[in-house]
Design a protein around this motif. Structure first.
Motif, PDB file in Angstrom:
ATOM      1  N   GLY A 113      10.176  24.100   3.022  1.00  0.00           N
ATOM      2  CA  GLY A 113      10.814  23.050   3.803  1.00  0.00           C
ATOM      3  C   GLY A 113      10.012  22.675   5.023  1.00  0.00           C
ATOM      4  N   ALA A 114       9.384  23.664   5.676  1.00  0.00           N
ATOM      5  CA  ALA A 114       8.539  23.370   6.833  1.00  0.00           C
ATOM      6  C   ALA A 114       7.361  22.495   6.425  1.00  0.00           C
ATOM      7  CB  ALA A 114       8.055  24.669   7.474  1.00  0.00           C
ATOM      8  N   LEU A 115       6.739  22.815   5.294  1.00  0.00           N
ATOM      9  CA  LEU A 115       5.620  22.006   4.810  1.00  0.00           C
ATOM     10  C   LEU A 115       6.072  20.595   4.447  1.00  0.00           C
ATOM     11  CD1 LEU A 115       3.751  24.607   2.576  1.00  0.00           C
ATOM     12  CD2 LEU A 115       2.928  23.623   4.731  1.00  0.00           C
ATOM     13  N   GLU A 116       7.214  20.477   3.774  1.00  0.00           N
ATOM     14  CA  GLU A 116       7.713  19.150   3.400  1.00  0.00           C
ATOM     15  C   GLU A 116       8.022  18.314   4.635  1.00  0.00           C
ATOM     16  OE1 GLU A 116       8.018  17.591   0.401  1.00  0.00           O
ATOM     17  OE2 GLU A 116       6.839  19.287  -0.312  1.00  0.00           O
ATOM     18  N   SER A 117       8.596  18.942   5.650  1.00  0.00           N
ATOM     19  CA  SER A 117       8.909  18.224   6.882  1.00  0.00           C
ATOM     20  C   SER A 117       7.632  17.766   7.585  1.00  0.00           C
ATOM     21  CB  SER A 117       9.727  19.130   7.809  1.00  0.00           C
ATOM     22  OG  SER A 117      10.093  18.460   8.989  1.00  0.00           O
ATOM     23  N   LEU A 126       4.871  33.905   8.565  1.00  0.00           N
ATOM     24  CA  LEU A 126       4.223  33.439   7.342  1.00  0.00           C
ATOM     25  C   LEU A 126       3.800  31.987   7.540  1.00  0.00           C
ATOM     26  CD1 LEU A 126       3.473  33.868   4.339  1.00  0.00           C
ATOM     27  CD2 LEU A 126       5.803  33.151   3.761  1.00  0.00           C
ATOM     28  N   ALA A 127       2.519  31.719   7.329  1.00  0.00           N
ATOM     29  CA  ALA A 127       1.975  30.377   7.548  1.00  0.00           C
ATOM     30  C   ALA A 127       1.370  29.846   6.258  1.00  0.00           C
ATOM     31  CB  ALA A 127       0.905  30.403   8.640  1.00  0.00           C
ATOM     32  N   ALA A 128       1.391  28.527   6.125  1.00  0.00           N
ATOM     33  CA  ALA A 128       0.747  27.881   4.976  1.00  0.00           C
ATOM     34  C   ALA A 128       0.259  26.505   5.387  1.00  0.00           C
ATOM     35  CB  ALA A 128       1.710  27.774   3.800  1.00  0.00           C
ATOM     36  N   VAL A 129      -0.772  26.038   4.680  1.00  0.00           N
ATOM     37  CA  VAL A 129      -1.330  24.702   4.867  1.00  0.00           C
ATOM     38  C   VAL A 129      -1.237  23.984   3.533  1.00  0.00           C
ATOM     39  CG1 VAL A 129      -3.398  23.358   5.434  1.00  0.00           C
ATOM     40  CG2 VAL A 129      -2.885  25.460   6.691  1.00  0.00           C
ATOM     41  N   ALA A 130      -0.827  22.710   3.581  1.00  0.00           N
ATOM     42  CA  ALA A 130      -0.739  21.899   2.362  1.00  0.00           C
ATOM     43  C   ALA A 130      -1.574  20.640   2.530  1.00  0.00           C
ATOM     44  CB  ALA A 130       0.712  21.529   2.067  1.00  0.00           C
ATOM     45  N   ASP A 131      -2.150  20.174   1.411  1.00  0.00           N
ATOM     46  CA  ASP A 131      -2.865  18.899   1.473  1.00  0.00           C
ATOM     47  C   ASP A 131      -1.863  17.756   1.330  1.00  0.00           C
ATOM     48  OD1 ASP A 131      -2.335  18.436  -1.282  1.00  0.00           O
ATOM     49  OD2 ASP A 131      -4.208  19.376  -1.894  1.00  0.00           O
ATOM     50  N   LEU A 132      -2.368  16.539   1.335  1.00  0.00           N
ATOM     51  CA  LEU A 132      -1.483  15.378   1.399  1.00  0.00           C
ATOM     52  C   LEU A 132      -0.625  15.223   0.145  1.00  0.00           C
ATOM     53  CD1 LEU A 132      -1.130  13.408   3.725  1.00  0.00           C
ATOM     54  CD2 LEU A 132      -2.579  11.780   2.503  1.00  0.00           C
ATOM     55  N   THR A 133      -1.029  15.821  -0.969  1.00  0.00           N
ATOM     56  CA  THR A 133      -0.224  15.746  -2.186  1.00  0.00           C
ATOM     57  C   THR A 133       0.917  16.764  -2.183  1.00  0.00           C
ATOM     58  OG1 THR A 133      -1.533  17.367  -3.447  1.00  0.00           O
ATOM     59  CG2 THR A 133      -2.297  15.073  -3.466  1.00  0.00           C
ATOM     60  N   GLY A 134       0.905  17.691  -1.222  1.00  0.00           N
ATOM     61  CA  GLY A 134       1.927  18.726  -1.166  1.00  0.00           C
ATOM     62  C   GLY A 134       1.483  20.051  -1.737  1.00  0.00           C
ATOM     63  N   ASP A 146       0.838  -1.200   0.000  1.00  0.00           N
ATOM     64  CA  ASP A 146       0.000   0.000   0.000  1.00  0.00           C
ATOM     65  C   ASP A 146       0.876   1.254   0.000  1.00  0.00           C
ATOM     66  OD1 ASP A 146      -2.193  -1.642   0.120  1.00  0.00           O
ATOM     67  OD2 ASP A 146      -2.624  -1.265   2.239  1.00  0.00           O
ATOM     68  N   ARG A 147       1.867   1.276   0.872  1.00  0.00           N
ATOM     69  CA  ARG A 147       2.719   2.465   0.973  1.00  0.00           C
ATOM     70  C   ARG A 147       3.512   2.655  -0.309  1.00  0.00           C
ATOM     71  NH1 ARG A 147       4.816   6.239   4.753  1.00  0.00           N
ATOM     72  NH2 ARG A 147       5.698   7.815   3.349  1.00  0.00           N
ATOM     73  N   ALA A 148       4.006   1.593  -0.899  1.00  0.00           N
ATOM     74  CA  ALA A 148       4.752   1.712  -2.152  1.00  0.00           C
ATOM     75  C   ALA A 148       3.878   2.322  -3.245  1.00  0.00           C
ATOM     76  CB  ALA A 148       5.276   0.339  -2.587  1.00  0.00           C
ATOM     77  N   ALA A 149       2.628   1.876  -3.323  1.00  0.00           N
ATOM     78  CA  ALA A 149       1.713   2.406  -4.339  1.00  0.00           C
ATOM     79  C   ALA A 149       1.403   3.876  -4.078  1.00  0.00           C
ATOM     80  CB  ALA A 149       0.428   1.585  -4.365  1.00  0.00           C
ATOM     81  N   LEU A 150       1.167   4.233  -2.827  1.00  0.00           N
ATOM     82  CA  LEU A 150       0.869   5.630  -2.485  1.00  0.00           C
ATOM     83  C   LEU A 150       2.060   6.535  -2.797  1.00  0.00           C
ATOM     84  CD1 LEU A 150      -1.009   4.905   0.838  1.00  0.00           C
ATOM     85  CD2 LEU A 150      -2.018   6.012  -1.170  1.00  0.00           C
ATOM     86  N   ASP A 151       3.259   6.070  -2.512  1.00  0.00           N
ATOM     87  CA  ASP A 151       4.441   6.869  -2.832  1.00  0.00           C
ATOM     88  C   ASP A 151       4.592   7.060  -4.346  1.00  0.00           C
ATOM     89  OD1 ASP A 151       5.119   7.253  -0.195  1.00  0.00           O
ATOM     90  OD2 ASP A 151       6.568   5.606  -0.124  1.00  0.00           O
ATOM     91  N   LEU A 152       4.258   6.038  -5.111  1.00  0.00           N
ATOM     92  CA  LEU A 152       4.311   6.157  -6.568  1.00  0.00           C
ATOM     93  C   LEU A 152       3.290   7.167  -7.074  1.00  0.00           C
ATOM     94  CD1 LEU A 152       4.752   2.407  -7.553  1.00  0.00           C
ATOM     95  CD2 LEU A 152       6.398   4.249  -7.994  1.00  0.00           C
ATOM     96  N   LEU A 153       2.108   7.157  -6.480  1.00  0.00           N
ATOM     97  CA  LEU A 153       1.084   8.123  -6.886  1.00  0.00           C
ATOM     98  C   LEU A 153       1.507   9.551  -6.529  1.00  0.00           C
ATOM     99  CD1 LEU A 153      -2.144   6.191  -5.846  1.00  0.00           C
ATOM    100  CD2 LEU A 153      -1.308   6.600  -8.167  1.00  0.00           C
ATOM    101  N   LEU A 154       2.197   9.723  -5.408  1.00  0.00           N
ATOM    102  CA  LEU A 154       2.714  11.052  -5.070  1.00  0.00           C
ATOM    103  C   LEU A 154       3.777  11.494  -6.064  1.00  0.00           C
ATOM    104  CD1 LEU A 154       3.087  10.866  -1.180  1.00  0.00           C
ATOM    105  CD2 LEU A 154       1.473  12.285  -2.455  1.00  0.00           C
ATOM    106  N   GLU A 155       4.624  10.548  -6.467  1.00  0.00           N
ATOM    107  CA  GLU A 155       5.732  10.887  -7.357  1.00  0.00           C
ATOM    108  C   GLU A 155       5.278  11.134  -8.787  1.00  0.00           C
ATOM    109  OE1 GLU A 155       9.987   8.961  -8.919  1.00  0.00           O
ATOM    110  OE2 GLU A 155       8.732   7.877  -7.473  1.00  0.00           O
ATOM    111  N   HIS A 156       4.388  10.289  -9.281  1.00  0.00           N
ATOM    112  CA  HIS A 156       4.028  10.331 -10.701  1.00  0.00           C
ATOM    113  C   HIS A 156       2.694  11.007 -10.984  1.00  0.00           C
ATOM    114  CE1 HIS A 156       7.333   7.656 -11.852  1.00  0.00           C
ATOM    115  NE2 HIS A 156       7.031   6.912 -10.802  1.00  0.00           N
TER     116      HIS A 156
END
Length: 403
Positions: free
Chosen positions: A385-389, A98-106, A19-29
């Motif tokens: 970088g804060a959002l990515e972390s 400065l603040a920001a919110v990101a969804d799960l796709t970034g 499951d995690r491998a597939a989700l990571d692929l969907l994030l990447e591609h």
């Protein structure tokens, strides 16, 4: 997989790993078909179909459309459900939060900025943070409870032994003894704190010039001169969190600065910080100095110098390159990194010409030969970088299907 419950090798754990491998692929591609997911993961078509059905039922993926422009029947495409989790980041400077919110796709879905002018008493830090976060959350159409994690980037670093902010005397309001406890009590989600330059390195490692590199140094020059040290793929923070505070580094060519914590400066800062560039330009014969904040003036002068053919402006670029290389030589001689990333407006504005000059100087001053590159993440890199972390930990939690 970190955080996976159960015994390694059991069907439950193997399913969670797939499951995690597939989700990571969907994030990447981006959106992929069942067939494509099967090929990329090595899973059979029936297993890939079961995986997607499982992830869709869990609310982690959505059907996003169908393939177009290819021979044969259209195939259903699947993508990560962006609303499955949200994370937030804050970039704190003496001038603003400065603040920001990101969804799960970034994707950034909300942003808000609060100025902190020096001419009138500022709101308490906890209120500044809460107001900035609430503004970003509201802009995203969410509530505080929708945000699973917050990462705050500040100058300096919080000492893990005492919880006190160090190396950032210029950041008002953040030095009270119980500031971290007060923030934890005021906010409903887990909060992490990171040095601002370290967060720029996180952004470059995940999105920019340092992708694929396990050992690199990022040199940052904007309001202050600092570095991030990534060794074996991990940030090196040091015993007190102060690893990379290279502005305090004693270097040849600059007076020896004593009581550096009181002056909030040091030899390398005095030799190559952005604040010295206007003075250096005048000393070299360029008296056409624009007005404005020194960071903007420094960037403008270096950009102009990078386009010049000769004369005082070219001398500014070469002199400044020597100053930068002097401090870098100490870093690379000790760390021997594969890569050095130059980032921040005072370095990126000098462009490839400044980069080449620094590389040539460094080749004469240090025995190791790291490759120098300019940073790719130029728009709000600390916030990115804060959002990515924050997203990395959030994804670990949300994508864990073993529970």
């Amino acid at each position: 997989m970190a955080g996976t419950a159960g015994t390694p090798g059991t069907p439950r754990v193997l399913r969670a790993m797939n499951d995690r491998a597939a989700l990571d692929l969907l994030l990447e591609h981006g959106p992929l078909s069942r067939t494509r997911i099967g090929k990329l993961t090595g899973l059979s078509k029936p297993t890939a179909s079961q995986l997607l059905a499982r992830l869709e039922a869990a609310g982690l993926v959505l059907a996003t459309g169908t393939t177009e422009g290819r021979p044969g029947p259209s195939a259903q495409l699947y993508g990560v459900n962006p609303a499955a989790g949200y994370a937030a980041g804050l970039d704190v400077t003496p001038e603003r939060v400065l603040a920001a919110v990101a969804d799960l796709t970034g994707r950034t879905v909300g942003r808000f900025e609060i100025p902190t002018p020096k001419r009138r008493p500022a709101r308490p830090v906890v209120q500044q943070v809460a107001d900035a976060l609430d503004g970003a959350v509201k802009a995203a159409g969410l509530t505080r409870d929708d945000v699973r994690r917050l990462v705050i980037g500040t100058p300096g670093a919080f000492d893990p032994n005492t919880g006190r902010l160090r190396y950032a005397a210029h950041l008002p309001g953040w030095h009270t003894p119980h500031i971290l406890d007060e923030l934890a009590a005021a906010l409903p989600m887990p909060v992490e704190y990171e040095n601002d330059v370290n967060l720029v390195a996180v952004a470059e490692q995940r999105l920019g010039a340092a992708r694929g590199h396990e050992d690199f140094v990022l040199l940052w020059n904007e309001a202050g001169l600092g570095a991030a040290l990534v060794l074996g793929g991990r940030l090196h923070r040091g015993w007190t969190g102060g690893a990379g505070e290279v502005g305090f580094l004693p270097v040849p060519g600059a007076p020896l600065v004593r009581q550096v914590t009181r002056t909030n400066s040091g030899g390398y800062q005095e030799l190559a910080g952005a604040q010295v560039i206007p003075r250096l330009a005048r000393e070299l014969g360029d008296h056409d100095i624009p007005e404005g904040p020194y960071t903007e003036v420094a960037a403008a002068l270096l950009a102009r110098a990078a386009d010049s053919g000769d004369g005082p402006r070219l001398r500014l670029l070469t002199t400044y390159a020597t100053g930068l290389a002097t401090g870098l030589a100490s870093l690379v001689s000790v760390l021997d990194p594969e890569l050095v990333v130059l980032s921040g407006s005072a370095l990126s504005s000098g462009g490839e010409r400044l980069l080449a000059l620094v590389q040539a100087e460094l080749a004469e001053l240090a025995a190791s030969r790291p490759r120098l590159v300019l940073g790719d993440v130029t728009e709000q890199p600390v916030l990115r970088g804060a959002l990515e972390s924050a997203l990395a930990t959030t994804r670990d939690e949300v994508f864990d299907t073993s529970r």
